[in-house]
Design an enzyme around this catalytic site. Structure first.
Site, PDB file in Angstrom:
ATOM      1  N   CYS A 150      49.934  65.972 -81.417  1.00 10.59           N
ATOM      2  CA  CYS A 150      50.551  64.720 -80.970  1.00 10.59           C
ATOM      3  C   CYS A 150      50.033  64.299 -79.605  1.00 10.59           C
ATOM      4  CB  CYS A 150      52.073  64.836 -80.932  1.00 10.59           C
ATOM      5  SG  CYS A 150      52.795  65.085 -82.535  1.00 10.59           S
TER       6      CYS A 150
ATOM      7  N   ASP B  64      58.069  64.130 -68.081  1.00 11.58           N
ATOM      8  CA  ASP B  64      58.238  64.753 -69.391  1.00 11.58           C
ATOM      9  C   ASP B  64      58.176  66.261 -69.179  1.00 11.58           C
ATOM     10  OD1 ASP B  64      57.776  66.091 -71.747  1.00 11.58           O
ATOM     11  OD2 ASP B  64      56.332  64.642 -72.537  1.00 11.58           O
TER      12      ASP B  64
ATOM     13  N   HIS C  96      51.823  63.520 -74.567  1.00 15.55           N
ATOM     14  CA  HIS C  96      52.265  63.613 -75.954  1.00 15.55           C
ATOM     15  C   HIS C  96      52.508  62.189 -76.456  1.00 15.55           C
ATOM     16  CE1 HIS C  96      55.111  64.506 -79.248  1.00 15.55           C
ATOM     17  NE2 HIS C  96      54.639  65.739 -79.223  1.00 15.55           N
TER      18      HIS C  96
ATOM     19  N   LYS D 158      62.878  73.304 -77.909  1.00 19.00           N
ATOM     20  CA  LYS D 158      61.817  74.109 -77.295  1.00 19.00           C
ATOM     21  C   LYS D 158      62.374  75.079 -76.261  1.00 19.00           C
ATOM     22  CE  LYS D 158      58.521  70.283 -77.668  1.00 19.00           C
ATOM     23  NZ  LYS D 158      57.583  70.439 -78.784  1.00 19.00           N
TER      24      LYS D 158
ATOM     25  N   GLN E 140      57.661  70.752 -72.048  1.00 19.95           N
ATOM     26  CA  GLN E 140      56.981  72.057 -72.043  1.00 19.95           C
ATOM     27  C   GLN E 140      57.198  72.797 -70.741  1.00 19.95           C
ATOM     28  OE1 GLN E 140      55.567  73.375 -74.617  1.00 19.95           O
ATOM     29  NE2 GLN E 140      55.337  71.614 -75.986  1.00 19.95           N
TER      30      GLN E 140
END
Ligand SMILES: Cc1ncc(COP(=O)(O)O)c(C=O)c1O
Ligand SMILES: Cc1ncc(COP(=O)(O)O)c(C=O)c1O
Lengths: 421, 165, 421, 165
Positions: C379, C213, C132, C239, C216
């Site tokens: 993104c 990261d 991202h 999220k 998600q």
């Protein structure tokens, strides 16, 4: 609409709470203000009915939420009388707003095209001795990164000028070596209201960027960024009856357009390539990642709320409270006001000490009487150092504060004195 | 207006774009990209006697950006530059109306097929699509030397006119 | 508690909304998830009943809110299986968490005692081609500030390995020059789940700091930071069914304790003096200013919410949805999956293209049928560049997604094809 | 416990502090400051035969920090160092209990007057005050050479034990 504090109080659900079995007397608004129901509902309504991520989505919810978020930007722009909505940047709080500037300025060192913002050894950054830590530490760190020197405009700690900047020092400390002047509009520790236009004009005269910390001004005074004449003005939402997690940086567009970015990520870019990126125009350049969407929207509601009451009316209400409180507190034997002792050029925040009783004990024993005040150095330790005291007790007022509450405070402080003698 | 953003006019222009193709004889060419979705358009213009005497374009992207460029072409070719700029301005206002445009009848007449894009204004993420060709046209005209100071240069859209909100 | 999607759906007020006259089908959870009522209520309740500023106040409300805020830290620590609550830093979002690290690392250049974190020309920072923008741009800016080089682990764009890292490149790109490796757990653009332990182990072997990261991953998989073996893991609250305006950075304590501060201001200091400041220990060192108090508390509630349902149950639910959706979408003529085409090692996020129809048009026309999906480069523009496409349409699922909704998606995409042919 | 954090025991110790004053004969001295409120304390200790044979202190600050240091002094003087450290640990646990301490009767007996500080644990901002003298005592004992690796050095409280929450 005539100002009526009892009507206002009904808007704030927490004010009907009891603490230690007595009704809450909340005199810690300078620390953080309570929230009217409309602000609480604004966040909840967004989540329950119109939520999605902003900017990126082409669907209905995404459009509704983007319009709400960008609509909040319009409201804040109007609140500050900003020439353009694109000059409003949403940050987490004012601390982040000030750090954003400090980092953007140091990024200029390696950022092509930002030469005019570069700081080098010999350059000076000016703050005042009455700054909140959030307006000191970012500049200390910037000085460390760039080799520039941090200088302080001193304050008087006694006499009729107690709690005010040493006027004669302003033109001395701000001079041709100065590149940045960052200073507080209303002191959170002393209540002092500074001569903003005067200082901004001096900064301009020497070619320095001027930044106003309006954290304690925004909730209490009408703000007009065009009238102030500074380059940047920042405030924090939670002190303006808004939610936590959102603040605002206003800046002149031509400066924002030239400043290097701060945080990198989604939404702040124009295009990203493995070889490098180009950046969006302001304000989006400075809003990396998913913003505090619901909080910005609710801040818009808070701005609507205070605007409907009227900032001049709020200022007037608080001015009389301040005079009333100073009168009351000064009846207490030995009580010393830390800051201006009259209601002139000062806000509704009053720090004081009691001989031989530590502020922590004062605040704690007031709490046991239902009265919430703050004790400590109020994140403005240089003020305490200047006064030669470890800490103060601080009572601060807001739109919902009543004279009855101030009476309770004065009685409460008297009780504390009895317990300790 | 009907519920769908995709009015028949838009689909027609998308399927049968007008003035697509880049004329050989031109005063200025610009290439604009919408970095958020990759839509792109190249516009060539020819000015004479204060009017846009020819305009052609090529592009790739969503139906909104392509149809809007097609509609724009038909509207501005042959118009005095001042009128074309005024029309561009009206269209910009329409796009920034967040679905609440209050167009005068005169404006509606002027905008003609371009009125069909009104529904786009409710979708901040799509506004740039509808504006892409119009902004390119404006840049191209400036590039061709129209106006005093205006020399935007070819390149990406650098103003925020099309930003969400 | 057996997982029942219809029961879950009742917790989310927005799911009973209509869009364009039809019931909302929200398939954009990878962009931002909807909020259960308990999360909405958590913020509202705090403001209405227990609100004040944290940490600083000695009064009852201040203590209640501080305990709530620090209690949320405990919840997040447990959610991540972090060895210590002091390793949990609240940020605005994951974008800020990643920038915090990038700035803290570049501050090491001028920060006494932080020599081991300094980056110099010749050093390398590694990310992947499926990051991202929030995990690319901060490192591009860090490289610009320090002279270090940013390198990308490539991905395959075709064949059976489509949408996955080129395995053979991992050990090559991460080498003895590498100082930082920052990579995504689950790709938001492709749905790919990366071999996190493998990459973290390689980073460790070459002495590089590793950063995951997990934006998600956190909403979809059980996370165990001790098991992953990385040095830092970050995620974003909105999220994970939490509010906007809050994210989390977990880091190994010994690293956090040595890293220079990022933002300067209130709460992150030990003591402030006009001559310089000393800094608090983690996590407070990295939490300058008034935090996103209500949002952190509500994130704690969101963590409770998903934990009560069970992360393994959520993973299982979404895995079957993914297989179901891949099957359904692949029945559509010409539809191309951008990313892994089977449900193995991938999450509930599916990107696709349709020949001759722009993703924006697909998403917009789906919206007109009540179906919210995202279109764009998500993104993650380098992914699109690698696949040679301008954008994709992306459907992503969450705990509340049903197979009926996926049927609606497949029918909807078919309708779009008809309109355009 | 009664409603007020300011139990009579605390006020008594504050008004009549015990073991206040710095003995001439000592093995180690430490000075601890709570930077958030300016409370400070200096502690001197003397160890012999594995026990704290003498301890004296001086300080300034709120009643909680001063009274707590006074109570601490009375409790640890004459105790084997191991017992004093165990007691310090019990007190730390009490302070971190957020008002929900579940002390055993044995613990309560050991803590004696220090139980009066239980109410402080509900107020994160005050916990450091109550801990100040205890942390200083622990540092001073380490400074005096007690324990193998423990050589914390004099100075500010650098651990997070007293952080809010
Ligand atoms: C993989 C990944 N990383 C980072 C981000 C950025 O998250 P945020 O915008 O909340 O900072 C996102 C979401 O947009 C994401 O999907
Ligand atoms: C004058 C002043 N500046 C800055 C701040 C910092 O505000 P925040 O913590 O919301 O960033 C405060 C409040 O704490 C303040 O009173």
């Amino acid at each position: 609409m005539a100002f009526d504090v009892e009507t206002v109080r009904k808007d704030f659900p927490i004010l009907s709470r009891e603490v230690h079995g007595v009704p809450l007397v909340y005199l810690d608004s300078a620390n953080s203000a309570q929230k009217p129901q409309v602000v609480i509902d604004a966040e909840a309504d967004l989540y329950a009915n119109h939520y999605a991520n902003v900017a990126r989505a082409v669907h209905t919810l995404g459009s509704e939420v983007t319009n709400a978020y960008e609509g909040a930007r319009d409201k804040v722009a109007a609140f500050l009388n900003a020439p353009s909505r694109d000059e409003i940047i949403f940050t987490r709080n004012i601390t982040e707003a000030l750090n954003l500037l400090a980092y953007s300025l140091s990024n200029a060192t390696t950022f092509p095209g930002a030469e005019r913002f570069r700081l080098v050894p010999g350059d000076e950054i000016v703050v005042t001795e009455m700054e909140h830590h959030s307006n000191i530490v970012p500049w200390q760190l910037l000085a460390q990164r760039t080799g520039a020197t941090l200088r302080f405009i001193p304050i008087d700690a006694s006499g009729p000028n107690s709690g005010r900047l040493v006027e004669s020092a302003i033109d001395d400390v701000i001079n041709e070596r100065t590149k940045v002047v960052s200073f507080v509009y209303q002191s959170n520790a002393l209540g002092t209201i500074n001569p903003v236009k005067r200082i901004a004009a001096r900064a301009k005269a020497v070619g320095a960027i001027s930044i106003v910390d309006a954290a304690q001004a925004a909730p209490h005074l009408p703000l007009d960024v065009q009238d102030l004449g500074a380059d940047f003005v920042a405030f924090t939402g939670h002190k303006l009856y808004g939610p936590t997690g959102v603040g605002v940086l206003w800046g002149r567009y031509e400066l924002l357009a030239q400043l290097p970015p701060f945080l990198g990520g989604g939404e702040m870019i124009e295009t990203v390539d493995v070889g490098g990126s180009t950046f969006a125009v302001p304000p989006h350049r400075f809003e990396a990642g998913t913003p505090m969407i619901a909080q910005a929207v609710a801040l818009g509601t808070a701005v609507d709320y205070v605007t409907a009451i009227g900032m001049p009316e709020i200022r007037q209400h608080e001015r009389s409270l301040t005079a009333y409180a100073l009168d009351g507190l000064l009846t207490i034997d030995g009580l010393r006001i830390i800051g201006p002792a009259t209601a002139i050029d000062r806000g509704a925040t009053i720090s004081f000490t009691l001989p031989g009783i530590h502020p922590h004990d004062v605040a704690q024993l007031l709490d046991e009487q239902g009265i919430a005040v703050r004790a400590g150095h109020h994140c403005a330790r240089p003020v305490c150092v200047r006064y030669g005291i470890p800490a103060t007790t601080r009572a601060s007022f807001g739109v919902y504060t009543t004279t009855d509450e101030i009476d309770a405070l004065v009685r409460g402080v008297d009780t504390v004195r009895e317990i300790f003698t | 207006m009907s519920e769908s953003m995709y009015q028949q006019i838009i689909l027609d222009h998308y399927k049968h774009p007008q003035h697509r193709g880049l004329p050989e004889d031109f005063d200025a060419e610009v290439h604009h990209v919408n970095p958020t979705c990759g839509d792109e358009v190249t516009v060539r213009v020819k000015l004479a006697d204060g009017a846009i005497v020819d305009l052609g374009w090529d592009g790739e992207g969503c139906s909104i950006s392509q149809a809007s460029t097609s509609v724009m072409s038909g509207l501005v070719i042959g118009k005095p530059v001042d009128d074309a700029m005024a029309l561009q301005d009206t269209f910009l206002t329409l796009m920034q109306s967040r679905g609440n445009a209050e167009l005068s009848e005169a404006d509606e007449d002027e905008l003609d097929d371009a009125v069909a894009f009104e529904g786009v204004s409710k979708y901040p993420a799509r506004i740039k699509c509808a504006l892409l060709g119009w902004m390119a046209m404006k840049s191209a005209v400036a590039e061709a030397g129209w106006g005093a100071s205006a020399h935007n240069g070819a390149g990406k859209i650098a103003d925020s006119a099309g930003e969400p909100g």
